[in-house]
Design an enzyme around this catalytic site. Structure first.
Site, PDB file in Angstrom:
ATOM      1  N   LYS A 108       0.815  -1.211   0.000  1.00  0.00           N
ATOM      2  CA  LYS A 108       0.000   0.000   0.000  1.00  0.00           C
ATOM      3  C   LYS A 108       0.853   1.268   0.000  1.00  0.00           C
ATOM      4  O   LYS A 108       0.392   2.332  -0.392  1.00  0.00           O
ATOM      5  CB  LYS A 108      -0.965  -0.010   1.170  1.00  0.00           C
ATOM      6  CG  LYS A 108      -2.044  -1.091   1.007  1.00  0.00           C
ATOM      7  CD  LYS A 108      -3.068  -1.061   2.119  1.00  0.00           C
ATOM      8  CE  LYS A 108      -4.214  -2.030   1.850  1.00  0.00           C
ATOM      9  NZ  LYS A 108      -3.794  -3.450   1.991  1.00  0.00           N
TER      10      LYS A 108
HETATM   11  C1  LIG Z   1      -4.462  -4.560   1.295  1.00  0.00           C
HETATM   12  C2  LIG Z   1      -3.698  -5.843   1.228  1.00  0.00           C
HETATM   13  C3  LIG Z   1      -4.059  -6.887   0.329  1.00  0.00           C
HETATM   14  C4  LIG Z   1      -5.286  -6.810  -0.554  1.00  0.00           C
HETATM   15  O1  LIG Z   1      -5.124  -5.900  -1.607  1.00  0.00           O
HETATM   16  P1  LIG Z   1      -6.395  -5.403  -2.469  1.00  0.00           P
HETATM   17  O2  LIG Z   1      -5.869  -4.347  -3.351  1.00  0.00           O
HETATM   18  O3  LIG Z   1      -7.375  -4.887  -1.453  1.00  0.00           O
HETATM   19  O4  LIG Z   1      -6.922  -6.578  -3.197  1.00  0.00           O
HETATM   20  C5  LIG Z   1      -3.261  -8.010   0.274  1.00  0.00           C
HETATM   21  N1  LIG Z   1      -2.177  -8.148   1.068  1.00  0.00           N
HETATM   22  C6  LIG Z   1      -1.806  -7.182   1.949  1.00  0.00           C
HETATM   23  C7  LIG Z   1      -0.619  -7.411   2.805  1.00  0.00           C
HETATM   24  C8  LIG Z   1      -2.555  -6.000   2.064  1.00  0.00           C
HETATM   25  O5  LIG Z   1      -2.177  -5.065   2.950  1.00  0.00           O
END
Ligand SMILES: *Cc1c(COP(=O)(O)O)cnc(C)c1O
Length: 490
Positions: A108
């Site tokens: 993220k």
């Molecule tokens: C947010 C997150 C996901 C999921 O990603 P999306 O874009 O919501 O599908 C997967 N793994 C981790 C570690 C995350 O923080």
């Protein structure tokens, strides 16, 4: 390229407006009217991650100049190692794209380091001369990544609500040690849903909005449906491809598969958009945990959220409504906004909708999906460690296993990029158990224990936390959230 609401195509906005608004008033998401096509030879010639990111982003944000974006991506990705997204081969055709080397050790960061810069620029472009106040409810990963990104950006403020009990000490300290004057972190006496519905109520509070407006503030959201979060994620798939070509693992133009551990469908949507923009992709492999609503959908065409919610060892994927799927449905149905309104209305009223046979077949041309139980997730970490000496976190392990099942089933040996979304040290307890270790001592002792077991050192930003102080100590109940915001801002 313009953006339109997935529920009403007549509503056109510029990318800057989409970033400021987040969501369309009709509840739809902003989606592109068309896709740029990148020449692969151009991708190969971009020297650094931040340059490639600005090149890709400029096609999706035409109201930002290339020069402007180049400055912004440089600032954002300065907080990463020189290769922001390294790729590690674990066997001949499986390559792990490590997206967790940013400040908070999860993918993220790629979007949330850039979004604050995009938002402040977008406010100027749209003539909104106000201070944006980001409000976020978090169960962990999003809050710390948003604080890291927004806390250090001038002209924005950020307030994060987290469930006071229900997140790990490390996750909590990542947030409460935030020293920026722009940031407020509040523990909520309640769970994540309480935090999220409290934030939604504040967004819908017109009286509060008017008060804020008088003081020159405007509420904004950093959640994963914002156009400014999708765009930065498209870039790293092109980066991964160019890395594989440079290292001779893939010939320029050859196809790859991309496997993504999926929750809200943002990350895998970015991979799909990369495919629409010229990246040679054979299959997109959507990996879920036991909250397997997406894998059922991709297998059958029936989306049905009426099922038990499971708390799993891959908590960032514990989700039953994947908001970003709406953007994919919009593509799948040839931008038929009436159809999207209809499907989303069904989802709202009955929690379920079904694709027709034609749309299902079209979806399955691009996507494969599978899911993994908690037990098999731990086994996947353990097997990957034993077979390849590669340490993966729980989310990545889900994708590794689903890809393995896919290969067994289809015998497809197309080179595959697996998105690794978090550092194994962020989910240390599960990884320790997978490696046969014991859970002893406090969180920081466990990080050291995992380092000893694996020979991989603890990421600096985590070990540094042990020395940090809890600066934010406010705790409130859900009905005090509004008052807390007012006290802080006015
Ligand atoms: C947010 C997150 C996901 C999921 O990603 P999306 O874009 O919501 O599908 C997967 N793994 C981790 C570690 C995350 O923080």
């Amino acid at each position: 390229m313009k953006l339109v609401s997935t529920r009403d195509k007549s509503k056109q906005v510029s990318p800057a407006e989409a970033i400021v608004k987040g969501l369309s008033e009709d509840g739809g998401l902003f989606a592109p009217t068309s896709f740029p096509i990148f020449a692969l030879s151009d991708i190969m010639h971009t020297p650094s991650y931040s340059e490639l990111a600005s090149y890709i982003a400029s096609a999706f944000l035409p109201d930002f100049s290339r020069k402007e974006l180049s400055t912004l991506t440089h600032e954002a990705y300065n907080n990463f190692p020189e290769n922001a997204a390294p790729i590690v081969g674990i066997n001949k055709f499986t390559h792990i794209l490590e997206l967790y080397h940013g400040p908070t050790l999860a993918f993220k960061d790629f979007a949330l380091q850039l979004l604050p810069h995009l938002l402040t620029a977008a406010l100027k472009k749209t003539g909104v001369d106000k201070i944006a106040v980001i409000l976020t409810a978090t169960s962990g990963d999003t809050g710390s990544a948003a604080l890291e990104g927004f806390g250090s950006t001038d002209g924005v403020k950020i307030c994060v609500f987290y469930p006071e009990s229900g997140i790990s000490n490390v996750q909590k300290l990542q947030m409460t040690s935030q020293s920026s004057k722009n940031a407020k972190v509040i523990g909520l006496k309640g769970n994540f849903d309480d935090a999220q519905s409290g934030v939604k109520q504040i967004f819908a509070d017109t009286e509060l909005a008017a008060l804020m407006n008088e003081k020159n503030h405007i509420f904004s959201s950093a959640n994963s449906i914002n156009w400014g979060r999708i765009v930065p994620q498209i870039a790293y798939y092109f980066w991964a491809y160019s890395s594989l070509v440079r290292s001779g693992k893939v010939a320029l133009g050859d196809k790859v598969n991309i496997a993504v551990p999926t929750g809200n469908f943002g990350n895998i949507l970015a991979a799909y958009y990369a495919k629409k923009s010229g990246l040679p992709v054979h299959k997109l492999i959507c990996a879920s945990n036991s909250n397997n609503v997406l894998s059922d959908f991709i297998a059958t065409g029936v989306y049905d959220k009426n099922r038990d919610f499971h708390i799993t060892v891959s908590p960032s994927m514990d989700i039953l409504i994947s908001s970003n799927l709406e953007r994919f449905l919009f593509e799948l149905h040839g931008h038929d906004d009436g159809k999207i309104r209809d499907l989303m209305q069904q989802l709202k009223s009955s929690g379920r909708y079904e694709l027709d046979a034609e749309a299902l077949a079209l979806m399955q041309e691009s996507f494969y999906a599978g899911y993994v139980s908690d037990g098999d997730t731990i086994n996947s970490i353990s097997d990957t460690w034993k077979k390849y000496s590669y340490l993966s976190d729980t989310h990545t392990a889900v994708a590794i296993k689903v890809h393995e099942d896919y290969v067994q089933k289809t015998k497809d040996s197309t080179p595959t990029i697996i998105a690794s979304t978090a550092s194994p040290f962020k989910f240390a307890d599960s990884v320790i158990l997978a490696l046969g270790g014991q859970l002893e001592g406090d969180d920081f002792e466990r990080l050291e224990h995992l380092a000893q077991l694996s020979g991989v050192s603890v990421p600096e930003s985590l070990s540094a936390l042990a020395q940090k102080e809890e600066l934010h100590k406010t705790v409130c109940s859900p009905d005090e959230m509004r008052g807390q915001i007012l006290d802080w801002l006015l």
